[in-house]
Every structure is written in structure tokens, then in C-alpha cells.
Design an enzyme around this catalytic site. Structure first.
Site, PDB file in Angstrom:
ATOM      1  N   ALA A 144      10.024  14.142 -20.968  1.00 51.68           N
ATOM      2  CA  ALA A 144      10.996  13.669 -19.981  1.00 51.68           C
ATOM      3  C   ALA A 144      11.848  12.552 -20.538  1.00 51.68           C
ATOM      4  O   ALA A 144      11.419  11.780 -21.391  1.00 51.68           O
ATOM      5  CB  ALA A 144      10.265  13.184 -18.724  1.00 51.68           C
ATOM      6  N   CYS A 145      13.104  12.484 -20.042  1.00 50.46           N
ATOM      7  CA  CYS A 145      13.971  11.352 -20.389  1.00 50.46           C
ATOM      8  C   CYS A 145      14.929  11.111 -19.234  1.00 50.46           C
ATOM      9  O   CYS A 145      14.892  11.805 -18.226  1.00 50.46           O
ATOM     10  CB  CYS A 145      14.734  11.607 -21.690  1.00 50.46           C
ATOM     11  N   GLY A 146      15.788  10.140 -19.382  1.00 48.63           N
ATOM     12  CA  GLY A 146      16.667   9.738 -18.288  1.00 48.63           C
ATOM     13  C   GLY A 146      17.446  10.879 -17.678  1.00 48.63           C
ATOM     14  O   GLY A 146      17.450  11.084 -16.468  1.00 48.63           O
TER      15      GLY A 146
ATOM     16  N   VAL B  99      13.305  12.214 -15.997  1.00 48.12           N
ATOM     17  CA  VAL B  99      12.166  11.416 -15.542  1.00 48.12           C
ATOM     18  C   VAL B  99      11.953  11.602 -14.042  1.00 48.12           C
ATOM     19  O   VAL B  99      10.827  11.787 -13.578  1.00 48.12           O
ATOM     20  CB  VAL B  99      12.384   9.921 -15.893  1.00 48.12           C
TER      21      VAL B  99
END
Lengths: 97, 145
Positions: free
Chosen positions: A7-9, A40
Site C-alpha cells: 500500500a501507498c498514498g 493506504v
């Protein structure tokens, strides 16, 4: 089979990179794994469905809930370092599942 | 990968910046000038960093400014920026300093994924990346490619 999510922004940059790198490392370690990726925000809601969440170190604390429910949260400092990824996979015992 | 970006004019080289926001905006400017993204794409990236923190610094010295903002992206591409002085994202964490910037712009998942794979491959040679960090001019960068 192990189920993990990166996951990331935004879910389009670093999470994709993490997905590519961890897939490579899991393969090297001979672990049968399904790797998804998402933002995220979305991953927070789905984290309990996964054995582990891989994120940039910045986002670890946002997964405190999932961690409390037994999902392994792996925070990465250098997303390009296969060595760091391998060490953290082993540290979390994900290569033994 | 970087050679193609340089040939297209999708790069810029700077001495340094007063703050990370100026650096991020400068990194996107060649794409704005070429019409590859709308000016608002730079705002989206700045807002994303403000919201999520400096997670776009994916490895020591390397930042990948980007945002999920298809309406403001006309071309799925990368864009390179070199800052000869490290850009500081977090004054309390200098592991988040970066001199090498690779802007990601995407409105096409498939092409974007190919770009990312190319970028990862490009960055996988640590020795090369270290040299790129030290290169200060276009000539010095070209000599490495």
C-alpha cells in the site's frame, strides 16, 4: 498460500514498486504468495483479509488496528532494497508460513 | 530510460531549492511546458505529500513525485530532475533527503506499469545511482548513460 498487500498514498506509485520487489523476493525464497496493491485508505479496510501488509515506513502507524488483529505490518525504509525486504520477511517469519 | 527522457526534453537540472515544494513543482515543470500534464498536476502532488508525508522518497536520494489525478494527465510518462544540493523533505529525518527525482504521470495503467518496471530496473544498480547523484551537469549525466 500467503496473501499480502502493498500500500501507498495513492496506490499507483510506490505500492506498485513494493509489489514488484516483494514478489521477486518471495519467489527467491520459494514462498507461494498472492500480492495485491492499493492505496493506504483502501488497504486499511481490507488489511484483516491479508497475512501481511507492506508499506513505506511512514505508513506503519496507520495500520495499528490491523496489527492488533494479527496482520503482520512490514514497514520499509528503502523500497528498492531487496536485502531489506528479505531481512524483514524473514524477521516476520513470512517465509515459514 | 533516462536517455529517452533527456532526448524528449523531459528533464531539468538545478543547483538546489529553498524547500521541497519548489523542488516538486520544478520537477513537474518540463511536463507542463510540453503539455504532458496540466499545471494542476503539480498542485495534486504537493497536496499528496502534505497529506501523506514524504513517502515519495522511496530510497536514499530518490524521490518519485506523483499523484492519482488522471484528469490532469495527458501523457503517461516519467520526467527526471536532478538537484545538485539535496532537497530536504523532513528536517528531522535526513534519510528523506533526495537529489534524484523521477516524476510519474499516468492516465494509462498498462503503460504506467511498464514505465515503473523500467524505472525499477534503471535504479537497481546502486553504484550507478550513486554516480548519477554526483553528476552535476547534463554532460556529466550523459557520460554515465
Amino acid at each position: 498460500m500467503l496473501k499480502v498487500i502493498a500500500a501507498c498514498g495513492n496506490g499507483m506509485g510506490s505500492s506498485q514498486m513494493i509489489k514488484m520487489k516483494i514478489s521477486k523476493v518471495f519467489k527467491k525464497l520459494g514462498v507461494d504468495v498472492k500480492v495485491d496493491h492499493n492505496s493506504v485508505g483502501a488497504a486499511q479496510n481490507m488489511a484483516s483479509e491479508y497475512d501481511a501488509v507492506f508499506v513505506s515506513q511512514n505508513f506503519v502507524k496507520q495500520f495499528a488496528n490491523a496489527a492488533a488483529h494479527g496482520t503482520v505490518i512490514v514497514g520499509l525504509k528503502n523500497l528498492l532494497s531487496e536485502q531489506e525486504i528479505e531481512e524483514k520477511i524473514k524477521e516476520a517469519g513470512l517465509d515459514k508460513k | 530510460m533516462l536517455k529517452e527522457l533527456i532526448d524528449k526534453g523531459y528533464y531539468s537540472i538545478h543547483d538546489g531549492f529553498d524547500n521541497w515544494e519548489d523542488a516538486v513543482r520544478a520537477s513537474v515543470q518540463p511536463l507542463i511546458d510540453a503539455g504532458a500534464v496540466k499545471p494542476a498536476y503539480a498542485d495534486s502532488i504537493v497536496n499528496s505529500v502534505k497529506k501523506f508525508g514524504p513517502y515519495i522518497v522511496i530510497a536514499p536520494d530518490i524521490a518519485i513525485p506523483h499523484a492519482e489525478d488522471k484528469p490532469n494527465v495527458n501523457e503517461t510518462t516519467l520526467c527526471f530532475m536532478k538537484s545538485n544540493t539535496p532537497v530536504v523533505f523532513d528536517p528531522e529525518d535526513h534519510e528523506k533527503d533526495a537529489r534524484l527525482f523521477f516524476v510519474l504521470a499516468s492516465n494509462d495503467e498498462e503503460k504506467h506499469l511498464k514505465n515503473l518496471e523500467g524505472l525499477m530496473e534503471f535504479l537497481s544498480d546502486e553504484e550507478f545511482v550513486a554516480k548519477l547523484g554526483e553528476a552535476k551537469t547534463l554532460e556529466e549525466i550523459k557520460a554515465l548513460l
